[in-house]
Every structure is written in structure tokens, then in C-alpha cells.
Design a protein around this motif. Structure first.
Motif, PDB file in Angstrom:
ATOM      1  N   GLY A  55       2.991  -1.886  -5.021  1.00 49.48           N
ATOM      2  CA  GLY A  55       3.572  -1.549  -3.725  1.00 49.48           C
ATOM      3  C   GLY A  55       2.576  -1.677  -2.598  1.00 49.48           C
ATOM      4  N   ALA A  56       1.328  -1.282  -2.861  1.00 50.70           N
ATOM      5  CA  ALA A  56       0.298  -1.374  -1.823  1.00 50.70           C
ATOM      6  C   ALA A  56       0.074  -2.820  -1.398  1.00 50.70           C
ATOM      7  CB  ALA A  56      -1.003  -0.759  -2.329  1.00 50.70           C
ATOM      8  N   LEU A  57      -0.035  -3.707  -2.385  1.00 48.12           N
ATOM      9  CA  LEU A  57      -0.272  -5.113  -2.063  1.00 48.12           C
ATOM     10  C   LEU A  57       0.924  -5.716  -1.329  1.00 48.12           C
ATOM     11  CD1 LEU A  57      -1.861  -7.718  -2.170  1.00 48.12           C
ATOM     12  CD2 LEU A  57      -0.985  -8.092  -4.489  1.00 48.12           C
ATOM     13  N   ASN A  58       2.127  -5.409  -1.789  1.00 49.37           N
ATOM     14  CA  ASN A  58       3.304  -5.953  -1.118  1.00 49.37           C
ATOM     15  C   ASN A  58       3.345  -5.519   0.349  1.00 49.37           C
ATOM     16  OD1 ASN A  58       5.798  -7.473  -1.233  1.00 49.37           O
ATOM     17  ND2 ASN A  58       6.864  -5.509  -1.035  1.00 49.37           N
ATOM     18  N   LYS A  59       2.995  -4.263   0.611  1.00 42.95           N
ATOM     19  CA  LYS A  59       2.966  -3.772   1.986  1.00 42.95           C
ATOM     20  C   LYS A  59       1.887  -4.488   2.804  1.00 42.95           C
ATOM     21  CE  LYS A  59       3.613  -0.990   5.533  1.00 42.95           C
ATOM     22  NZ  LYS A  59       4.835  -1.063   6.367  1.00 42.95           N
ATOM     23  N   LEU A  60       0.689  -4.609   2.250  1.00 46.39           N
ATOM     24  CA  LEU A  60      -0.418  -5.235   2.986  1.00 46.39           C
ATOM     25  C   LEU A  60      -0.103  -6.687   3.341  1.00 46.39           C
ATOM     26  CD1 LEU A  60      -3.483  -3.826   0.999  1.00 46.39           C
ATOM     27  CD2 LEU A  60      -2.728  -3.142   3.280  1.00 46.39           C
ATOM     28  N   LEU A  61       0.608  -7.370   2.455  1.00 42.22           N
ATOM     29  CA  LEU A  61       0.917  -8.773   2.694  1.00 42.22           C
ATOM     30  C   LEU A  61       1.998  -8.978   3.751  1.00 42.22           C
ATOM     31  CD1 LEU A  61       0.749 -10.174  -0.955  1.00 42.22           C
ATOM     32  CD2 LEU A  61      -0.888 -10.559   0.909  1.00 42.22           C
ATOM     33  N   THR A  62       2.633  -7.892   4.171  1.00 37.84           N
ATOM     34  CA  THR A  62       3.638  -7.997   5.235  1.00 37.84           C
ATOM     35  C   THR A  62       3.082  -7.628   6.612  1.00 37.84           C
ATOM     36  OG1 THR A  62       4.433  -5.719   4.949  1.00 37.84           O
ATOM     37  CG2 THR A  62       5.467  -7.418   3.583  1.00 37.84           C
ATOM     38  N   LEU A  63       1.814  -7.226   6.672  1.00 38.36           N
ATOM     39  CA  LEU A  63       1.228  -6.831   7.954  1.00 38.36           C
ATOM     40  C   LEU A  63       1.022  -8.036   8.871  1.00 38.36           C
ATOM     41  CD1 LEU A  63      -1.537  -4.288   6.811  1.00 38.36           C
ATOM     42  CD2 LEU A  63       0.825  -3.807   7.513  1.00 38.36           C
ATOM     43  N   THR A  64       1.138  -7.800  10.165  1.00 33.17           N
ATOM     44  CA  THR A  64       0.841  -8.847  11.144  1.00 33.17           C
ATOM     45  C   THR A  64      -0.675  -8.999  11.293  1.00 33.17           C
ATOM     46  OG1 THR A  64       0.767  -7.313  13.010  1.00 33.17           O
ATOM     47  CG2 THR A  64       2.934  -8.225  12.407  1.00 33.17           C
ATOM     48  N   ASP A  65      -1.114 -10.041  11.928  1.00 37.08           N
ATOM     49  CA  ASP A  65      -2.548 -10.249  12.145  1.00 37.08           C
ATOM     50  C   ASP A  65      -3.138  -9.091  12.961  1.00 37.08           C
ATOM     51  OD1 ASP A  65      -2.493 -12.588  10.719  1.00 37.08           O
ATOM     52  OD2 ASP A  65      -2.298 -13.880  12.489  1.00 37.08           O
ATOM     53  N   ASP A  66      -2.380  -8.610  13.938  1.00 37.36           N
ATOM     54  CA  ASP A  66      -2.869  -7.496  14.756  1.00 37.36           C
ATOM     55  C   ASP A  66      -3.023  -6.234  13.912  1.00 37.36           C
ATOM     56  OD1 ASP A  66      -3.411  -6.107  17.382  1.00 37.36           O
ATOM     57  OD2 ASP A  66      -1.602  -5.007  16.736  1.00 37.36           O
TER      58      ASP A  66
END
Length: 405
Positions: A55-66
Motif C-alpha cells: 500500500g505504501a508503494l502504491n500511494k507513493l507512485l501516485t504522488l505528483t512531482d510537487d
């Protein structure tokens, strides 16, 4: 609400960084529990020792560049912390983790020293650490990565179920540890939207069963822990809004187990499966072997072993207590005449009875024995309760007073 499609997308998103975990069948627990088959989904074999990194990785991979530039923060009793820290470092994102002050040392050191996160220890439990994390988030403009109440996190955890369906296509029931509800929400969505006949049963520690209390009340209910629990990874005072709705819709039942049952399950996993499970990770097995899930009889059952990050000192205490409970370690108090050769006679008799001396204390001055007597406290390795009774009878036949302490 999270959907099966969300979970399938999450699987493709994280596939290159996370390998599927094995799901072997257990001959021993299949026979012991009268299930058709018992499988263990070994999430304790993840790189960080727990399912949380999905879950942590899936969330991190959805973050914007900002958002990546600003950095992330999380509150965790340990496993979510490691998942966030490890994958944040891989992706070049700064991570701050707030952990309860009593978090097992192994989880703190791995999060800080091995995975490079800034660790803040605050509060007696997850909820107090969560409050501190929110304060730091606002002060430093960080992105919060919630351990369970987030659709991307839920979807990431649900990828476990997609693997289960491939590894155990005839699956009938799944036992899932429950804290805030992120794991069981994702698994239940994937299973029920694929095959509604598969039963999903959650397991909580009885000291703080907030999801069960919420289901019973029909609304999210905050609890005060009745005591400490070795299942610290699922010690959450109130479930998330999002996870509660998923559990209410998709989960068949939630049961509870006590501390002795969890400890016994950890020991059984060590002995029978040669696998280390932390308290939360062993909750499903505890429920099965203690008879809390009668509907599992005759069914093909998978147990989610959520994590294996347990303090070695805790394992040591669990092993010792388990040996005592099984009658393989006992302490006896023997009152015998205070004469030369009596101690040697005692140890000889113990050796003849095939018991092994672990520790021995010979006391004249401070015991309650009468004049001319001595008390010997002796800790022994034995083969079981019958052996202990046989040993005590043999010592009593010599005219000595013998009692278990």
C-alpha cells in the motif's frame, strides 16, 4: 469505495518492485484444525518484513512531482513506517515517520538506520503518534501517507488477494488480521468482487478490538485499550471512515483472540512452519487453532501472515512461556534433609528420570524449611506434563516435599 479494477491497476503499478509472496499449504495445521487445507500467505517475507509496503508503494507512485519534492510523513507502529521509508528512499523522496515510544526496537532501527527516514518517537500508542504526525505535517507542509484510511493504500494491500486467487484457486475462507482495516478492506474487495462465495473473516486482539466494536454498534467506535498487546501492529483505537465502510459491506465476520492465544500461535509458527510471525501476523492462526472460526472446518483456508517484525526479547519470553505451558519447562521446589550428599542424590534422581537441570538454587537460611532441612529450587527441561508428574512422584517417594512454583 475501492474497486477490483483499482486493485488490478495497483498490481501493475507495483509489480516491478514487489515480488509475489509464497502461499504454501501446511500439513500440520490442516490435520490439527480439521480444515480441508490450511495455507499461509507469507507476507512476513516481504523486503521490509510485512505487507504494508504494498500500500505504501502504491500511494507513493501516485504522488505528483510537487508532492514528491515536499516529502512525505507517516504515523506507524512500525510496519507501515518501514514500507514508506524503504520505498521513499528508492524513489528519492524524503520521509519522516512518527512512531509510538514503545515501538519494538527492531522496527525503529530498521526505519531509521536501514531505510534512512527521520524517525520521531512520540506517544504511548498509534493514535498519539498519529496526532503528532498531523502536527508536523501542517508545520512542514509534508504529504501524509495514511497507513490504512486511503484508497491507494487499500488498493495496494488488496493485491495480496489477487495473488491468493492465483495460488489457491479453490479458496473458501481467508483469515485476515485487522487494525485500522486497510488490509482486510483491500483483500475483501478483491475476493468478493471476484468470487462472493469466499468468506472473509477478520481477527483482532481482544484488548483493543475497535473494528468489531464498531460493527457491533453500527458506527465507528473509539475504544480505550484494555491493556497492552503483543499484536502492536493492529492496536488501533478507531477504524478509518473508508475502511469501516468496506468492512461493513464485504467482510463476513470479525473475531477476537487474547494475548495467550496470540503468543501460542507465534510459537507454533516457529516450531511447525519454521516461520517468524509478529503478534499481528499470528492473529489469524490464533483464531483458527483456538476454535474462534468454527465455519473454517472442512474448508480450504488461507491465513494472512501479515508481518514478521518482532523483537527478539519478545520471542525469547514467548518461547519460555510456551515451554512452561506445554510442560517442557518446569520449576520445582524440593524440601529435603540438610545432610551431606542430599543435593547430589536429588540431581542423580532427576538425571535418572531423564530431566535436564537448567538452573538450581540451594537455600538454607531464607527458606521456610525447618531446622535440619533445606529447600532446593530447580528449573528443569522435561518432555511434557506427564513427565513432570512422573518426576514429582519419584521425588516424593523418597520422602521429600515437592511443589511446582
Amino acid at each position: 469505495m475501492v474497486t477490483l479494477q483499482d486493485i488490478q491497476v495497483a498490481r501493475e503499478r507495483i509489480r516491478s518492485a514487489l515480488r509475489p509472496t509464497p502461499c504454501p499449504a501446511s500439513d500440520y495445521f490442516t490435520e490439527k484444525t480439521d480444515c480441508a487445507v490450511v495455507y499461509f500467505k507469507l507476507e512476513n517475507l516481504q523486503r521490509t518484513g510485512a505487507f504494508k509496503e504494498r500500500g505504501a508503494l502504491n500511494k507513493l507512485l501516485t504522488l505528483t512531482d510537487d508532492e514528491k519534492r515536499r516529502g512525505v510523513i507517516a504515523a506507524s507502529a512500525g510496519n507501515h513506517a518501514q514500507g514508506v521509508a524503504y520505498h521513499a528512499r528508492r524513489l528519492g523522496i524524503r520521509a519522516t515517520i512518527v512512531m509510538p515510544e514503545r515501538t519494538p526496537l527492531i522496527k525503529v532501527t530498521r526505519t531509521r538506520d536501514d531505510y534512512g527516514a527521520r524517525v520521531v518517537l512520540k506517544g504511548a500508542n498509534y493514535d498519539e503518534a498519529y496526532a503528532e504526525a498531523l502536527r508536523i505535517q501542517a508545520a512542514e507542509d509534508l504529504v501524509f501517507v495514511h497507513p490504512f484510511n486511503d484508497p491507494h493504500v487499500i488498493a495496494g494491500q488488496g493485491t495480496i488477494a489477487l495473488e491468493l486467487l492465483e495460488q489457491c484457486p479453490d479458496l473458501e475462507l481467508v483469515l485476515v488480521p485487522v487494525g485500522g482495516g486497510g488490509l482486510i478492506s483491500g483483500i475483501a474487495v478483491a475476493l468478493k468482487q471476484t468470487n462472493p462465495r469466499i468468506q472473509v473473516v477478520g481477527v483482532q486482539a481482544s484488548t483493543i478490538a475497535s473494528m468489531k466494536a464498531s460493527l457491533d454498534a453500527g458506527k465507528r467506535t473509539e475504544l480505550t485499550a484494555a491493556g497492552t498487546t503483543i499484536a502492536d501492529g493492529i492496536a488501533v483505537k478507531v477504524p478509518g471512515e473508508l475502511t469501516f465502510e468496506h468492512v461493513r459491506k464485504y467482510v463476513d465476520a470479525v473475531v477476537t483472540v487474547d494475548e495467550e492465544e496470540i503468543a501460542a500461535a507465534i510459537l507454533m509458527m516457529l516450531e511447525q512452519e519454521k516461520s517468524v510471525a509478529e503478534g499481528a501476523g499470528a492473529a489469524g492462526l490464533a483464531a483458527l487453532v483456538s476454535g474462534r472460526v468454527p465455519q473454517a472446518k472442512g474448508k480450504r483456508v488461507a491465513i494472512i501472515v501479515g508481518g514478521g517484525n518482532i523483537d527478539m526479547n519478545v520471542i525469547s519470553r514467548i518461547i519460555e512461556r510456551g515451554l512452561v505451558k506445554a510442560g517442557r519447562l518446569v520449576q520445582l521446589e524440593v524440601r529435603l534433609p540438610d545432610r551431606p550428599g542430599m543435593l547430589a542424590r536429588l540431581t542423580t534422581q532427576i538425571a535418572e528420570m531423564r530431566a535436564n537441570v537448567v538452573d538450581l538454587h540451594h537455600d538454607r537460611a531464607f527458606s521456610k524449611a525447618g531446622l535440619g532441612e533445606a529447600t532446593v529450587e530447580v528449573m528443569l527441561e522435561t518432555t511434557g506434563h506427564a513427565h513432570i508428574q512422573e518426576l514429582m512422584s519419584a521425588l516424593e517417594s523418597l520422602g521429600w516435599q515437592v511443589a511446582r512454583t
